[in-house]
Design an enzyme around this catalytic site. Structure first.
Site, PDB file in Angstrom:
ATOM      1  N   ASP A 102       0.832  -1.206   0.000  1.00 32.36           N
ATOM      2  CA  ASP A 102       0.000   0.000   0.000  1.00 32.36           C
ATOM      3  C   ASP A 102       0.870   1.261   0.000  1.00 32.36           C
ATOM      4  O   ASP A 102       2.021   1.232   0.422  1.00 32.36           O
ATOM      5  CB  ASP A 102      -0.894   0.040   1.249  1.00 32.36           C
ATOM      6  CG  ASP A 102      -1.908  -1.085   1.266  1.00 32.36           C
ATOM      7  OD1 ASP A 102      -2.220  -1.625   0.194  1.00 32.36           O
ATOM      8  OD2 ASP A 102      -2.382  -1.409   2.378  1.00 32.36           O
TER       9      ASP A 102
HETATM   10  N1  URA Z   1      -1.304  -5.903   4.035  1.00 36.85           N
HETATM   11  C1  URA Z   1      -1.790  -4.644   4.002  1.00 36.85           C
HETATM   12  O1  URA Z   1      -2.816  -4.364   4.598  1.00 36.85           O
HETATM   13  N2  URA Z   1      -1.126  -3.724   3.299  1.00 36.85           N
HETATM   14  C2  URA Z   1       0.027  -3.980   2.640  1.00 36.85           C
HETATM   15  O2  URA Z   1       0.609  -3.077   2.013  1.00 36.85           O
HETATM   16  C3  URA Z   1       0.528  -5.292   2.687  1.00 36.85           C
HETATM   17  C4  URA Z   1      -0.164  -6.231   3.395  1.00 36.85           C
END
Ligand code: URA
Length: 237
Positions: A102
């Site tokens: 993310d």
């Molecule tokens: N889980 C999440 O919630 N975000 C990420 O970026 C990776 C795993």
């Protein structure tokens, strides 16, 4: 460019013989036999094989990046936010991220120009462990940790069993290490939210046997060929 031209340029055969190879069904593009000599290919992204031999238009790079928060893990962002690709712009080839973190997640992200490697590592069929250090709001009880470990209900179904190691906890925050092998969208955040503890900070620290190690945020290193082979083996399980 035209497939026959590409084969000729890669030194596989003369242009004429390349066309014969294509017509004879010896050439695959992304796993599909192609018999049409005028087929167009993009050597940067397509996987082109003659028999079992894969042709490479450019040297393959495998990069382990410590992704900073505030970077998007796609090649382009319509909103114009910084992309992880910009952090490897000094390399002579254009890379793409292997999977996603993310925008606000930090840590271990692989990048490569090898599409086959990316498919292997990101395909849901292959189960590579992903380890995260996560800071959540509030005190995570042993029962909640056990619940996370067994699997929790999120909107696209139960999550598979995870490994939870509690590190620090107080009434304000809990820090824990979560290892999962699924790779659903925003999975760790949704798992923690499902037990009532929104994520404050998320860092991926491991992928298979690879560790983030001492790399500073925004820095990268190249994987060794043993590491690349090891990750492929891990994907095959
Ligand atoms: N889980 C999440 O919630 N975000 C990420 O970026 C990776 C795993």
């Amino acid at each position: 460019m035209r497939l026959a031209k590409y084969l000729a340029q890669s030194g596989v055969a003369s242009r004429r013989h390349a066309e014969d190879l294509i017509r004879a069904g010896q050439v695959t593009v992304n796993g599909t036999v192609v018999t049409e000599v005028v087929t167009l290919v993009d050597p940067k992204t397509d996987s082109i094989k003659v028999g079992n031999r894969r042709l490479y238009a450019e040297p393959l790079f495998y990069v382990l990046l410590n992704k900073p928060a505030g970077y998007i893990s796609t090649a382009h962002d319509p909103q114009g936010r910084p992309t992880v690709i910009e952090l490897t712009a000094d390399l002579p080839v254009r890379l793409h991220p292997v999977g996603r973190l993310d925008f606000d997640t930090e840590g271990l992200l692989l990048l490569t120009n090898d599409g086959e490697f990316t498919n292997l590592v990101t395909h849901p069929r292959y189960q590579i462990d992903k380890k995260y250090l996560v800071k959540v709001k509030g005190y995570v009880t042993d029962e909640e940790a056990a619940h996370l470990q067994q699997g929790v209900e999120v909107e696209d179904g139960m999550t598979a069993p995870a490994i939870i190691k509690l590190r620090n906890r107080n009434q304000m925050f809990t820090e824990m290490e979560i290892t999962i092998h699924e790779g659903r969208k925003r999975q760790v955040k949704r798992m923690c939210a499902a037990v009532g503890h929104p994520v404050v900070n998320l860092t991926r620290t491991g992928l298979g046997f690879l560790e983030l190690g001492p790399l500073k945020t925004g820095e990268y290193r190249l994987l060794s060929s043993d590491e690349v082979e090891g990750i492929k083996m891990a994907a095959w399980g």
